[in-house]
Enzyme design. Sequence first.
Site, PDB file in Angstrom:
ATOM      1  N   ARG A  89      57.103 -21.419  67.970  1.00  0.00           N
ATOM      2  CA  ARG A  89      56.702 -21.744  69.337  1.00  0.00           C
ATOM      3  C   ARG A  89      55.469 -20.950  69.760  1.00  0.00           C
ATOM      4  O   ARG A  89      54.971 -21.149  70.858  1.00  0.00           O
ATOM      5  CB  ARG A  89      57.840 -21.334  70.271  1.00  0.00           C
ATOM      6  CG  ARG A  89      58.612 -22.476  70.899  1.00  0.00           C
ATOM      7  CD  ARG A  89      59.768 -21.826  71.643  1.00  0.00           C
ATOM      8  NE  ARG A  89      60.291 -22.630  72.683  1.00  0.00           N
ATOM      9  CZ  ARG A  89      61.434 -23.311  72.605  1.00  0.00           C
ATOM     10  NH1 ARG A  89      62.144 -23.321  71.511  1.00  0.00           N
ATOM     11  NH2 ARG A  89      61.868 -23.977  73.637  1.00  0.00           N
ATOM     12  N   ARG A 130      69.922 -33.107  83.129  1.00  0.00           N
ATOM     13  CA  ARG A 130      70.664 -32.316  82.145  1.00  0.00           C
ATOM     14  C   ARG A 130      71.344 -31.120  82.829  1.00  0.00           C
ATOM     15  O   ARG A 130      72.449 -30.744  82.483  1.00  0.00           O
ATOM     16  CB  ARG A 130      69.714 -31.822  81.045  1.00  0.00           C
ATOM     17  CG  ARG A 130      70.420 -31.084  79.932  1.00  0.00           C
ATOM     18  CD  ARG A 130      69.502 -30.841  78.754  1.00  0.00           C
ATOM     19  NE  ARG A 130      68.587 -29.741  78.980  1.00  0.00           N
ATOM     20  CZ  ARG A 130      67.623 -29.371  78.126  1.00  0.00           C
ATOM     21  NH1 ARG A 130      67.452 -30.060  77.003  1.00  0.00           N
ATOM     22  NH2 ARG A 130      66.849 -28.354  78.386  1.00  0.00           N
ATOM     23  N   ARG A 136      73.186 -25.981  82.063  1.00  0.00           N
ATOM     24  CA  ARG A 136      72.425 -24.930  81.383  1.00  0.00           C
ATOM     25  C   ARG A 136      71.767 -24.017  82.397  1.00  0.00           C
ATOM     26  O   ARG A 136      71.142 -24.483  83.329  1.00  0.00           O
ATOM     27  CB  ARG A 136      71.360 -25.562  80.477  1.00  0.00           C
ATOM     28  CG  ARG A 136      71.782 -25.625  79.040  1.00  0.00           C
ATOM     29  CD  ARG A 136      70.744 -26.285  78.189  1.00  0.00           C
ATOM     30  NE  ARG A 136      69.471 -25.564  78.118  1.00  0.00           N
ATOM     31  CZ  ARG A 136      68.552 -25.792  77.187  1.00  0.00           C
ATOM     32  NH1 ARG A 136      68.784 -26.694  76.255  1.00  0.00           N
ATOM     33  NH2 ARG A 136      67.429 -25.130  77.181  1.00  0.00           N
ATOM     34  N   ARG A 147      59.148 -22.873  82.369  1.00  0.00           N
ATOM     35  CA  ARG A 147      59.222 -23.198  80.936  1.00  0.00           C
ATOM     36  C   ARG A 147      58.110 -24.168  80.538  1.00  0.00           C
ATOM     37  O   ARG A 147      57.552 -24.073  79.440  1.00  0.00           O
ATOM     38  CB  ARG A 147      60.599 -23.781  80.599  1.00  0.00           C
ATOM     39  CG  ARG A 147      61.668 -22.687  80.579  1.00  0.00           C
ATOM     40  CD  ARG A 147      63.064 -23.257  80.627  1.00  0.00           C
ATOM     41  NE  ARG A 147      63.342 -24.122  79.517  1.00  0.00           N
ATOM     42  CZ  ARG A 147      64.213 -25.134  79.568  1.00  0.00           C
ATOM     43  NH1 ARG A 147      64.864 -25.396  80.674  1.00  0.00           N
ATOM     44  NH2 ARG A 147      64.413 -25.865  78.506  1.00  0.00           N
TER      45      ARG A 147
END
Length: 198
Positions: A89, A130, A136, A147
């Site tokens: 990443r 989600r 989460r 993010r």
Amino acid sequence: MTRLLLIGPPGAGKGTQAVRLSAACGIPAISTGDIFRANVAEETELGLKAKEFMDAGKYVPDSLTNDLVRSRLLEADVEGGFLLDGYPRTTAQVDELDDILAAGGHGDGLDAVVLLVADSDEIVARLTKRAAEQGRSDDTENVIRHRLDVYEEQTAPLIDVYTARELVVTVDGLGSVDDVTERITQALEARGIVLSHA
Ligand code: AMP
């Protein structure tokens, strides 16, 4: 032997596609995010350290991430290939992966890098959904935005690195899960990579 990397912004559908592609070609999907989440759930030392970064939408430091991937790629089940989801990443992680693969007898490394693209409105909508479904802790609106910024800043430059190596296959991540899997399969086949059990 098929060695693939899935890359793309959070919410592009990497995890979902990784599971399907790995089942289709009988190679393990290695997701650093999943490994970190499992460690957080089990409250291991690694999990306790990783959690604060993950909850803030930051990348876990390389000192914790690289060793984990190095040892995972030494396990016997990757001998026939693997699909990396979420690693590397950063450009430093690219160097590390090159080193791991060279040391592990993987020759010149990856066979292809699948770039899943999706626009940011769609991504925010998916991640918010989600959050409601899976709970989460890094899927809250502020953390999602952070993010996405971190991805643009630290991970998007990897696309140029792998484009220069002529490895990138760009696939539209919008549409049904089946459609996206089919697109990836066809794009890889066009490069001579057939996703079927040996
Ligand atoms: P993911 O499930 O791939 O979205 O990853 C969830 C979180 O785990 C990320 O937001 C990071 O905090 C952490 N993480 C996963 N993979 C890496 C990586 N290669 N380097 C640093 N942090 C990572």
